[in-house]
Design an enzyme around this catalytic site. Structure first.
Site, PDB file in Angstrom:
ATOM      1  CG  HIS A   1      11.720  32.101 -46.255  1.00 25.01           C
ATOM      2  ND1 HIS A   1      11.828  30.727 -46.248  1.00 25.01           N
ATOM      3  CD2 HIS A   1      10.481  32.386 -46.734  1.00 25.01           C
ATOM      4  CE1 HIS A   1      10.711  30.205 -46.711  1.00 25.01           C
ATOM      5  NE2 HIS A   1       9.862  31.186 -47.003  1.00 25.01           N
TER       6      HIS A   1
ATOM      7  CG  HIS B   1       4.641  33.234 -40.724  1.00 24.82           C
ATOM      8  ND1 HIS B   1       3.953  33.994 -41.657  1.00 24.82           N
ATOM      9  CD2 HIS B   1       4.859  32.027 -41.301  1.00 24.82           C
ATOM     10  CE1 HIS B   1       3.763  33.265 -42.746  1.00 24.82           C
ATOM     11  NE2 HIS B   1       4.302  32.067 -42.563  1.00 24.82           N
TER      12      HIS B   1
END
Length: 172
Positions: free
Chosen positions: A34, A115
């Protein structure tokens, strides 16, 4: 209860990312790959209802966008975390910023860096080996993002979806 707000990439992209995570990320079994929009925060049931209303407004105002992941990077020397760098686009910064203001708890400890974590909690030697190896790989992943998710943490530490918010959808 502990909540967070994330973007889950598509299944093919998750499969590619999991090929790294299953070896190097102790949180592999706790949550799928995620991109975090809002770090974990604690709120009660009454407050989460207010936040869901806010999240619906944010989703209504957001158009789908393309996500590009193009290299391996790290948060060292702060932590030995290795991640896939998500190309910084304004939509991600806007979403993250909206979730740090208004009715949301302001809990952002660091500047927002889009990220997807692939390795964490590594010893210094493991970190050096893994980062050295992964940084030489040519990583290019692309995905179309059309929603984000409010997730919550179960008693066993696993994160699960509480509600999903589709971009541009007219919520009542």
């Amino acid at each position: 209860m502990k909540y967070g707000i994330v973007i889950f990439p598509s299944k093919p992209v998750q499969d590619e990312i999991n090929s790294y995570r299953k070896r190097y990320d102790p949180h592999y079994a706790m949550i799928p790959p995620h991109l975090t929009l809002k770090e974990a925060f604690e709120v009660d049931d009454a407050k989460i209802t207010e936040l869901i209303t806010e999240l619906k407004h944010i989703a209504n105002e957001t158009e789908p966008f393309d996500l590009a992941v193009n290299k391996v990077s790290t948060f060292a020397p702060v932590t030995n975390t290795i991640y896939l760098k998500v190309e910084p686009i304004q939509q991600l910064y806007d979403l993250a910023e909206k979730m740090q203001s208004g009715k949301f708890p302001a809990n952002q400890m660091y500047s927002y860096v889009p990220h997807i974590t692939i390795a964490q909690k590594l010893s210094q030697d493991e970190y050096s080996d893994v980062y050295g190896s992964l940084s030489m790989k040519d990583t290019r992943l692309e995905d179309q993002i059309d929603r984000f998710h409010l997730v919550y943490q179960l008693d066993n530490g696993i994160w699960t979806v509480y509600e999903s918010f589709v971009f541009g959808k007219e919520y009542v």
